[in-house]
Design a protein around this motif. Structure first.
Motif, PDB file in Angstrom:
ATOM      1  N   ARG A  23       0.884  -1.168   0.000  1.00 56.12           N
ATOM      2  CA  ARG A  23       0.000   0.000   0.000  1.00 56.12           C
ATOM      3  C   ARG A  23       0.922   1.218   0.000  1.00 56.12           C
ATOM      4  O   ARG A  23       2.148   1.091   0.082  1.00 56.12           O
ATOM      5  CB  ARG A  23      -0.905   0.025   1.231  1.00 56.12           C
ATOM      6  N   ASP A  24       0.362   2.381  -0.072  1.00 55.61           N
ATOM      7  CA  ASP A  24       1.146   3.606   0.010  1.00 55.61           C
ATOM      8  C   ASP A  24       1.075   4.149   1.434  1.00 55.61           C
ATOM      9  O   ASP A  24       0.297   3.670   2.267  1.00 55.61           O
ATOM     10  CB  ASP A  24       0.623   4.632  -0.994  1.00 55.61           C
ATOM     11  N   THR A  25       1.882   5.147   1.711  1.00 63.23           N
ATOM     12  CA  THR A  25       1.807   5.891   2.962  1.00 63.23           C
ATOM     13  C   THR A  25       2.498   7.226   2.755  1.00 63.23           C
ATOM     14  O   THR A  25       3.470   7.319   1.998  1.00 63.23           O
ATOM     15  CB  THR A  25       2.432   5.125   4.142  1.00 63.23           C
ATOM     16  N   LEU A  26       2.010   8.241   3.405  1.00 63.85           N
ATOM     17  CA  LEU A  26       2.530   9.585   3.166  1.00 63.85           C
ATOM     18  C   LEU A  26       3.522  10.022   4.231  1.00 63.85           C
ATOM     19  O   LEU A  26       4.648  10.396   3.946  1.00 63.85           O
ATOM     20  CB  LEU A  26       1.367  10.577   3.091  1.00 63.85           C
ATOM     21  N   SER A  27       3.106   9.933   5.480  1.00 61.16           N
ATOM     22  CA  SER A  27       3.887  10.502   6.566  1.00 61.16           C
ATOM     23  C   SER A  27       4.934   9.522   7.088  1.00 61.16           C
ATOM     24  O   SER A  27       4.790   8.310   6.966  1.00 61.16           O
ATOM     25  CB  SER A  27       2.947  10.896   7.708  1.00 61.16           C
ATOM     26  N   ARG A  28       5.986  10.069   7.687  1.00 59.84           N
ATOM     27  CA  ARG A  28       6.953   9.265   8.438  1.00 59.84           C
ATOM     28  C   ARG A  28       6.488   9.079   9.883  1.00 59.84           C
ATOM     29  O   ARG A  28       7.156   8.412  10.666  1.00 59.84           O
ATOM     30  CB  ARG A  28       8.317   9.951   8.442  1.00 59.84           C
ATOM     31  N   GLU A  29       5.366   9.670  10.241  1.00 58.66           N
ATOM     32  CA  GLU A  29       4.854   9.544  11.601  1.00 58.66           C
ATOM     33  C   GLU A  29       4.333   8.136  11.845  1.00 58.66           C
ATOM     34  O   GLU A  29       4.084   7.364  10.925  1.00 58.66           O
ATOM     35  CB  GLU A  29       3.759  10.573  11.847  1.00 58.66           C
ATOM     36  N   ARG A  30       4.131   7.822  13.120  1.00 62.40           N
ATOM     37  CA  ARG A  30       3.771   6.460  13.515  1.00 62.40           C
ATOM     38  C   ARG A  30       2.448   6.000  12.906  1.00 62.40           C
ATOM     39  O   ARG A  30       2.320   4.868  12.466  1.00 62.40           O
ATOM     40  CB  ARG A  30       3.710   6.384  15.046  1.00 62.40           C
ATOM     41  N   LEU A  72       5.630   6.733  -1.117  1.00 59.02           N
ATOM     42  CA  LEU A  72       6.465   5.583  -1.455  1.00 59.02           C
ATOM     43  C   LEU A  72       6.723   5.489  -2.958  1.00 59.02           C
ATOM     44  O   LEU A  72       5.841   5.782  -3.768  1.00 59.02           O
ATOM     45  CB  LEU A  72       5.806   4.288  -0.987  1.00 59.02           C
ATOM     46  N   SER A  73       7.918   5.043  -3.297  1.00 60.04           N
ATOM     47  CA  SER A  73       8.239   4.749  -4.699  1.00 60.04           C
ATOM     48  C   SER A  73       7.832   3.305  -4.973  1.00 60.04           C
ATOM     49  O   SER A  73       8.648   2.380  -4.944  1.00 60.04           O
ATOM     50  CB  SER A  73       9.736   4.939  -4.958  1.00 60.04           C
ATOM     51  N   LEU A  74       6.536   3.110  -5.204  1.00 59.53           N
ATOM     52  CA  LEU A  74       5.999   1.753  -5.311  1.00 59.53           C
ATOM     53  C   LEU A  74       6.528   1.021  -6.539  1.00 59.53           C
ATOM     54  O   LEU A  74       6.662  -0.210  -6.515  1.00 59.53           O
ATOM     55  CB  LEU A  74       4.470   1.800  -5.322  1.00 59.53           C
ATOM     56  N   ALA A  75       6.862   1.726  -7.594  1.00 54.79           N
ATOM     57  CA  ALA A  75       7.432   1.068  -8.776  1.00 54.79           C
ATOM     58  C   ALA A  75       8.779   0.439  -8.435  1.00 54.79           C
ATOM     59  O   ALA A  75       9.063  -0.706  -8.822  1.00 54.79           O
ATOM     60  CB  ALA A  75       7.579   2.063  -9.913  1.00 54.79           C
ATOM     61  N   ASP A  76       9.622   1.150  -7.705  1.00 53.08           N
ATOM     62  CA  ASP A  76      10.929   0.615  -7.307  1.00 53.08           C
ATOM     63  C   ASP A  76      10.776  -0.528  -6.320  1.00 53.08           C
ATOM     64  O   ASP A  76      11.504  -1.525  -6.390  1.00 53.08           O
ATOM     65  CB  ASP A  76      11.781   1.721  -6.685  1.00 53.08           C
ATOM     66  N   ILE A  77       9.836  -0.386  -5.406  1.00 46.79           N
ATOM     67  CA  ILE A  77       9.596  -1.441  -4.422  1.00 46.79           C
ATOM     68  C   ILE A  77       9.089  -2.697  -5.121  1.00 46.79           C
ATOM     69  O   ILE A  77       9.547  -3.810  -4.852  1.00 46.79           O
ATOM     70  CB  ILE A  77       8.602  -0.947  -3.354  1.00 46.79           C
ATOM     71  N   ALA A  78       8.146  -2.535  -6.038  1.00 42.63           N
ATOM     72  CA  ALA A  78       7.608  -3.683  -6.776  1.00 42.63           C
ATOM     73  C   ALA A  78       8.699  -4.365  -7.597  1.00 42.63           C
ATOM     74  O   ALA A  78       8.755  -5.599  -7.675  1.00 42.63           O
ATOM     75  CB  ALA A  78       6.466  -3.237  -7.678  1.00 42.63           C
ATOM     76  N   LYS A  79       9.554  -3.581  -8.208  1.00 39.09           N
ATOM     77  CA  LYS A  79      10.650  -4.150  -9.012  1.00 39.09           C
ATOM     78  C   LYS A  79      11.533  -5.048  -8.158  1.00 39.09           C
ATOM     79  O   LYS A  79      11.914  -6.154  -8.579  1.00 39.09           O
ATOM     80  CB  LYS A  79      11.474  -3.021  -9.629  1.00 39.09           C
ATOM     81  N   GLU A  80      11.825  -4.616  -6.937  1.00 36.89           N
ATOM     82  CA  GLU A  80      12.654  -5.428  -6.042  1.00 36.89           C
ATOM     83  C   GLU A  80      11.877  -6.642  -5.536  1.00 36.89           C
ATOM     84  O   GLU A  80      12.423  -7.744  -5.416  1.00 36.89           O
ATOM     85  CB  GLU A  80      13.144  -4.579  -4.872  1.00 36.89           C
TER      86      GLU A  80
END
Length: 266
Positions: free
Chosen positions: A195-202, A217-225
């Motif tokens: 999923r995505d997320t915006l904040s670095r908060e808890r 999040l850079s979901l394309a890069d995450i998915a590639k890995e």
């Protein structure tokens, strides 16, 4: 080989299991996390009868959906409940149960208790042919790459792995890079969430910030890995949708699928 895109039934937590499976399948998802989450997504109860298990298996087959795991958050601290869910997973031919860890962050006693307790459950899971997949979770005893690596080193059970979710790694106090985390934890990962997320908060934030493209999040890069692993499925998990109308849930599930499907095997 690219992962197949699945969906947790937690998105349809306010709907019946039959409705959830029909809608998830119609959108195009290939698998489900079947949730046993009490007030959040009560699609599976621990007192389910054998005939009901057969009926659930038939519903999955009718909708062309594989079962990626059973969503069992909160169960690892209750060995009897966890063992029952492991038995149900085996009966449903689910390869894993997925849960956050027990205990609190940076508490050594809690960490050791998690290793001991989950390790003991791992013996039961191994006999059943089911994995226990533990999510590095904000606020939990296992919450970042470092604690996840330590946990897997100390657990010493082939039946225990990690349920890796970039949105939790993103929110660690260290503000980690999810792609680098994934590279380090890859040998230990049993299941994936996305999923995505915006904040670095808890806190995870609103539903819209969890929809791919609504966060940071850079979901394309995450998915590639993710696609360099030997796993078969990745499951969408978006929380906070139980009180939404069916039409609203469908819209979010569809938009999520549309954003993620180019990166996976669908």
């Amino acid at each position: 080989m690219a992962l197949k895109l699945g969906c947790s039934t937690i998105l349809y937590g306010g709907q019946s299991l039959n409705t959830a499976l029909q809608r998830i399948s119609k959108i195009g998802y290939k698998s489900v996390e079947l949730c046993a989450l009490g007030g959040m997504a009560p699609h599976l109860e621990t007192d389910v009868l054998n005939a009901e298990i057969v009926a659930i298996r038939a519903m999955l087959d009718q909708n062309g959906l594989a079962i990626e795991s059973i969503g069992a958050s909160g169960s690892l601290g209750n060995p009897d409940r966890c063992k029952r869910l492991i038995d149900i997973a085996a009966a449903l031919r689910a390869p894993a149960i997925a849960s956050g860890p027990t205990g609190r962050s940076d508490n050594e006693d809690d960490f050791k208790a998690a290793v001991d307790g989950i390790g003991a459950l791992g013996e039961y899971a191994e006999a059943a042919g089911v994995k226990i997949s533990v999510k590095p979770h904000v606020g939990g005893s296992v919450y970042n790459t470092k604690t996840a690596l330590r946990f897997m080193k100390e657990i010493q059970s082939d039946a225990v792995g990690l349920n890796w979710d970039a949105s939790h790694i993103w929110r660690t106090p260290e503000e980690e890079d999810p792609v680098e985390s994934l590279r380090q934890l890859k040998p230990h990962i049993a299941t994936f969430r996305i999923r995505d997320t915006l904040s670095r908060e808890r806190g995870i934030g609103s539903v819209e910030t969890q929809v791919p493209g609504g966060g940071a999040l850079s979901l394309a890069d995450i998915a590639k890995e993710m696609n360099t692993t030997n796993l078969e499925h990745v499951a969408v998990e978006i929380v906070g949708m139980r009180e939404m109308s069916l039409e609203e849930v469908d819209d979010i599930a569809q938009r999520t699928y549309d954003a993620l499907s180019p990166h996976f095997d669908n």
